[in-house]
Scaffold this motif. Structure first.
Motif, PDB file in Angstrom:
ATOM      1  N   HIS A 195       0.830  -1.201   0.000  1.00 51.16           N
ATOM      2  CA  HIS A 195       0.000   0.000   0.000  1.00 51.16           C
ATOM      3  C   HIS A 195       0.869   1.257   0.000  1.00 51.16           C
ATOM      4  O   HIS A 195       1.918   1.308   0.645  1.00 51.16           O
ATOM      5  N   PHE A 234      -6.964  11.720  -5.587  1.00 54.86           N
ATOM      6  CA  PHE A 234      -7.271  12.337  -6.886  1.00 54.86           C
ATOM      7  C   PHE A 234      -7.752  13.772  -6.687  1.00 54.86           C
ATOM      8  O   PHE A 234      -8.685  14.037  -5.929  1.00 54.86           O
ATOM      9  N   GLU A 274      -8.166   4.192  -3.193  1.00 50.66           N
ATOM     10  CA  GLU A 274      -8.969   4.570  -2.020  1.00 50.66           C
ATOM     11  C   GLU A 274      -9.379   6.038  -2.079  1.00 50.66           C
ATOM     12  O   GLU A 274      -8.908   6.841  -1.287  1.00 50.66           O
ATOM     13  N   THR A 277     -12.100  12.204  -1.349  1.00 46.19           N
ATOM     14  CA  THR A 277     -12.439  13.487  -1.960  1.00 46.19           C
ATOM     15  C   THR A 277     -13.153  13.316  -3.299  1.00 46.19           C
ATOM     16  O   THR A 277     -14.180  13.964  -3.558  1.00 46.19           O
TER      17      THR A 277
HETATM   18  C1  LIG Z   1      -4.503   6.059   3.608  1.00 48.20           C
HETATM   19  C2  LIG Z   1      -5.427   6.994   2.909  1.00 48.20           C
HETATM   20  N1  LIG Z   1      -6.125   6.553   1.847  1.00 48.20           N
HETATM   21  C3  LIG Z   1      -6.989   7.356   1.190  1.00 48.20           C
HETATM   22  C4  LIG Z   1      -7.187   8.676   1.565  1.00 48.20           C
HETATM   23  C5  LIG Z   1      -8.173   9.502   0.812  1.00 48.20           C
HETATM   24  O1  LIG Z   1      -7.615  10.606   0.212  1.00 48.20           O
HETATM   25  P1  LIG Z   1      -8.505  11.565  -0.708  1.00 48.20           P
HETATM   26  O2  LIG Z   1      -9.685  11.967   0.096  1.00 48.20           O
HETATM   27  O3  LIG Z   1      -7.615  12.691  -1.033  1.00 48.20           O
HETATM   28  O4  LIG Z   1      -8.892  10.768  -1.899  1.00 48.20           O
HETATM   29  C6  LIG Z   1      -6.463   9.183   2.655  1.00 48.20           C
HETATM   30  C7  LIG Z   1      -6.644  10.578   3.081  1.00 48.20           C
HETATM   31  O5  LIG Z   1      -6.058  11.110   3.962  1.00 48.20           O
HETATM   32  C8  LIG Z   1      -5.574   8.317   3.343  1.00 48.20           C
HETATM   33  O6  LIG Z   1      -4.885   8.749   4.405  1.00 48.20           O
END
Ligand SMILES: Cc1ncc(COP(=O)(O)O)c(C=O)c1O
Length: 444
Positions: A195, A234, A274, A277
Motif C-alpha cells: 500500500h 485524486f 482509495e 475526496t
Molecule cells: C490512507 C489513505 N487513503 C486514502 C485517503 C483519501 O484521500 P482523498 O480523500 O484525497 O482521496 C487518505 C486521506 O487522507 C488516506 O490517508
C-alpha cells in the motif's frame, strides 16, 4: 462545484431556502446524484487484472452515505477501529474493509481489533511497533495483511496534505523494508497487499510516478504480493478554473504499467485505489445564513458574517483551500454563483461567528486572509459554500464557542431533502461533563 445543475431546479432551490428553518442553519446538503455519478466514474477506472475501489470513509462517515456508496459497489478504507465499528453499524461487513492507521491499539482496543481481524478485516502494517503489536496474536499468520510504504515521492493540496514527504510520518521507509520483512518472516507473515498513499489533492504527474515507484518496490522486495493499493488523493476542482485530475488517463497509465510489470515479472497484480475526496467533495454544500454585514468607514472591503465558518468548514484555515460561493435569497432564487459576471462586484471577506480572526472562508493558499469579488448579499439571505462534502463535517471544530454540530441533509435523486443527521442539542454537548458541586481544592 456544479451550481448549474442546481440552478435549473427551482423546486429544489425553494426547498433549500426553507431548509435553514427546517433543519437549522448551517446545514450540510449532499447531492445523491453527484455521489452516485462519482462512484460510477471511479468504477470505470481502467485496470489490467481486476480492481477494488475502497471509499476512504474519513472523508465523510455518515452512515447513510456509507450505505449508498457501499450499495454502489465500493469497499472501504477505514482509519481507526472506531471507523471500522461505525461502518459495521452501517451494515458493512469487516471483510469489505481495510484498516490503515497511525494508531497502535492496546488493551480492550487490541481485543476489538483481534475480533475484527477474525471476521476478515484487512490490516495495514504502517510501522514496526504496529507489526510487533499484531504479533501478540498467535494466529497472526492467518490474517489478511498489507504493508504501507513511504517512498518519499509525495504530493498534496498543501504541504500538510503531502503524506509521503520527509516531514510525513506515514508508513515504512523503503530502507526499513528488509528489517520489517525479517520480523514478518519470524511470525510466518506474508503481505499480500502493498500500500502507498502519497497525499490528498496530488498532482497527476506525481501520482503516475507513484505507480512506477510502487511497482519497482514490489519487484524488488515483495515476490509474494498479489495486490497494489495506490491510495487515494485524486485532485478535484472546486473553484471555476481549477483543473482536476483526469482519472481516465490515470487509470490507463496504471493499466499499462501493470501490464508491463506482468511482461517483465510474470505477475498479474490486482489494483486498489482509495478515493475519498473524488467521491464526495463536490457533492456537498453548506447552507449558511448571513447574520451581519460590516462595512467600516474608509475600509476597502466588506465583512460578511455567516453562521457557517470554521466550525462547519475548517478547510480554508487548515489548508488555504478555496471554496466556491453562491447566494440564495429567501424566496429561493439563486441570485449569484461563483464565476458569474457581476454588474457591481464588491470586495468581500467572508467570516464565521467564532472568536478567531482566522474564522474566515476567504483565505489564500499561503494562509493570508484575502477579499473575494462578489455581490454584497442582504442579512437573512443564504450563502452557499460549495465543495464541502469531504473533510468538512468530519473535521471541523464544531463545538468551539459552544456551537452545535450542524445537521446533514441528503438531496435525493427526486429532489427531496431528507435529513440524515439531526443538529446536535446543547444537552448532547455537555452530556459527559460531571456537575462539580465543590472543587476539592476549595474544600476547607
Ligand atoms: C490512507 C489513505 N487513503 C486514502 C485517503 C483519501 O484521500 P482523498 O480523500 O484525497 O482521496 C487518505 C486521506 O487522507 C488516506 O490517508
Amino acid at each position: 462545484m456544479n451550481w448549474s445543475r442546481l440552478e435549473k431546479k427551482q423546486r429544489v432551490l425553494k426547498r433549500l431556502a426553507a431548509a435553514g428553518d427546517t433543519f437549522g442553519s448551517p446545514s450540510y446538503i449532499y447531492d445523491e446524484v453527484v455521489i452516485k455519478q462519482q462512484c460510477k466514474k471511479i468504477l470505470r477506472l481502467s485496470n489490467a487484472y481486476g480492481m477494488t475501489i475502497r471509499y476512504a470513509m474519513k472523508a465523510n462517515p455518515n452512515r447513510s452515505i456509507l450505505r449508498m456508496i457501499n450499495n454502489a459497489g465500493l469497499s472501504l478504507d477505514v482509519s481507526s477501529i472506531n471507523e471500522a465499528a461505525r461502518a459495521k453499524i452501517a451494515g458493512i461487513p469487516f471483510n469489505k474493509m481495510m484498516l490503515t492507521s497511525q494508531d497502535v491499539p492496546m488493551g480492550p482496543a487490541l481485543d476489538q481489533l483481534h475480533n475484527m481481524l477474525q471476521q476478515g478485516l484487512r490490516y495495514t502494517i504502517c510501522s514496526r511497533v504496529q507489526l510487533e503489536n499484531l504479533a501478540r496474536f498467535n494466529n497472526i499468520a492467518e490474517f489478511d495483511t498489507a504493508i504501507r510504504i513511504h517512498h518519499g515521492g509525495g504530493s498534496g493540496e498543501s504541504d500538510s496534505r503531502n503524506t509521503s514527504s520527509p516531514y510525513a510520518s506515514f508508513g515504512i521507509l523503503v530502507d526499513d523494508i528488509p528489517i520489517i520483512k525479517k520480523i514478518m518472516l519470524k511470525y510466518g507473515l506474508e503481505c499480500g497487499c502493498i500500500h502507498g498513499h502519497i497525499g490528498s489533492g496530488s498532482e497527476p504527474e506525481i501520482w503516475k510516478q507513484h505507480v512506477d515507484t510502487m511497482l519497482k518496490i514490489i519487484a524488488q522486495h515483495f515476490p509474494e504480493a498479489h495486490t497494489l493499493n495506490l491510495g487515494g488523493g485524486f485532485k478535484v476542482a472546486r473553484m471555476p478554473g481549477e483543473e482536476e485530475a483526469d482519472i481516465r488517463l490515470l487509470g490507463e497509465y496504471a493499466e499499462s504499467a501493470f501490464l508491463r510489470f506482468n511482461q517483465n515479472y510474470g505477475r498479474k497484480l490486482k489494483m486498489e485505489v482509495e478515493p475519498g475526496t473524488f467521491i464526495i467533495a463536490n457533492a456537498g454544500m453548506l447552507l449558511t445564513r448571513i447574520l451581519d454585514i460590516k462595512k467600516n468607514q474608509g475600509a476597502q472591503w466588506t465583512f460578511i458574517i455567516t453562521d457557517g465558518g470554521i466550525n462547519a468548514n475548517v478547510r480554508p484555515l487548515m489548508y488555504g483551500s478555496q471554496h466556491p460561493f453562491a447566494l440564495l435569497n429567501v424566496q429561493g432564487d439563486l441570485v449569484w454563483k461563483e464565476g458569474d459576471p457581476m454588474a457591481r462586484p464588491d470586495q468581500c471577506i467572508v467570516v464565521g461567528r467564532c472568536c478567531e480572526t482566522g474564522d474566515c472562508q476567504t483565505i489564500d493558499s499561503s494562509g493570508r486572509i484575502i477579499p473575494r469579488s462578489m455581490p454584497i448579499p442582504k442579512v437573512g439571505e443564504y450563502l452557499l459554500v460549495g465543495g464541502v462534502g469531504a473533510y468538512s463535517s468530519t473535521m471541523s471544530p464544531f463545538h468551539y464557542n459552544s456551537y452545535l454540530q450542524p445537521s446533514e441533509v441528503l438531496l435525493t435523486e427526486n429532489g427531496d431533502l431528507f435529513q440524515i443527521r439531526q443538529r446536535q442539542s446543547l444537552e448532547q454537548v455537555i452530556a459527559n461533563e460531571w456537575p462539580v458541586i465543590a472543587h476539592p481544592c476549595t474544600a476547607a
